[in-house]
Design an enzyme around this catalytic site. Sequence first.
Site, PDB file in Angstrom:
ATOM      1  N   CYS A 198      31.654  81.699 -49.722  1.00 10.95           N
ATOM      2  CA  CYS A 198      32.200  80.374 -49.432  1.00 10.95           C
ATOM      3  C   CYS A 198      33.089  79.996 -50.620  1.00 10.95           C
ATOM      4  O   CYS A 198      33.224  80.776 -51.560  1.00 10.95           O
ATOM      5  CB  CYS A 198      31.105  79.341 -49.153  1.00 10.95           C
ATOM      6  N   CYS A 208      35.920  80.077 -46.337  1.00 11.86           N
ATOM      7  CA  CYS A 208      36.809  80.440 -47.447  1.00 11.86           C
ATOM      8  C   CYS A 208      38.223  80.736 -46.962  1.00 11.86           C
ATOM      9  O   CYS A 208      39.115  80.986 -47.758  1.00 11.86           O
ATOM     10  CB  CYS A 208      36.251  81.604 -48.261  1.00 11.86           C
ATOM     11  N   CYS A 254      39.604  85.191 -48.383  1.00 13.81           N
ATOM     12  CA  CYS A 254      38.645  86.288 -48.289  1.00 13.81           C
ATOM     13  C   CYS A 254      39.383  87.583 -47.968  1.00 13.81           C
ATOM     14  O   CYS A 254      40.095  87.656 -46.970  1.00 13.81           O
ATOM     15  CB  CYS A 254      37.621  86.009 -47.189  1.00 13.81           C
TER      16      CYS A 254
END
Length: 148
Positions: A19, A93, A97
């Site tokens: 996250c 995220c 990511c």
Amino acid sequence: MTTTSTHEDAAKPSVLFVCVHNAGRSQMAAAYLQHFAQGRIEVLSAGSQPADRINPSAVAAMAEEGIDITGHTPNILTEDAVKASDVVITMGCGDECPYFPGKRYEDWVLEDPAGKGVESVRPIRDEIRARIQQLVGELLPAEPAPSP
């Protein structure tokens, strides 16, 4: 110290929770997975922009479950962590990511506990627990019931 690799170690699945701040959702998910998998799954967590410390409301909510995350610290997300993982579970995220083909990716849409009191974090925690219990069932083969 010498390390040996057994077939069992090689077959151990690895899960990375990601996250933004690595201070709430991903920390709770990692703690639950460590708790329920009892060492049978490698567990990592990281954030694209890690916070300075774990969310105190997440710590309090997990303590209510008998799981202590006070010693956990937010970690920076690295490509190596993603490459080393079989399953990558993202929690908001976004495009930060990294994506590598051949990995199992899941995006868990969960409310961000940042800035919320423990009363507001409990439902997020409970949803994470339910998802983790399902994940454990998917990643680990059912074990035979013990003999009476």
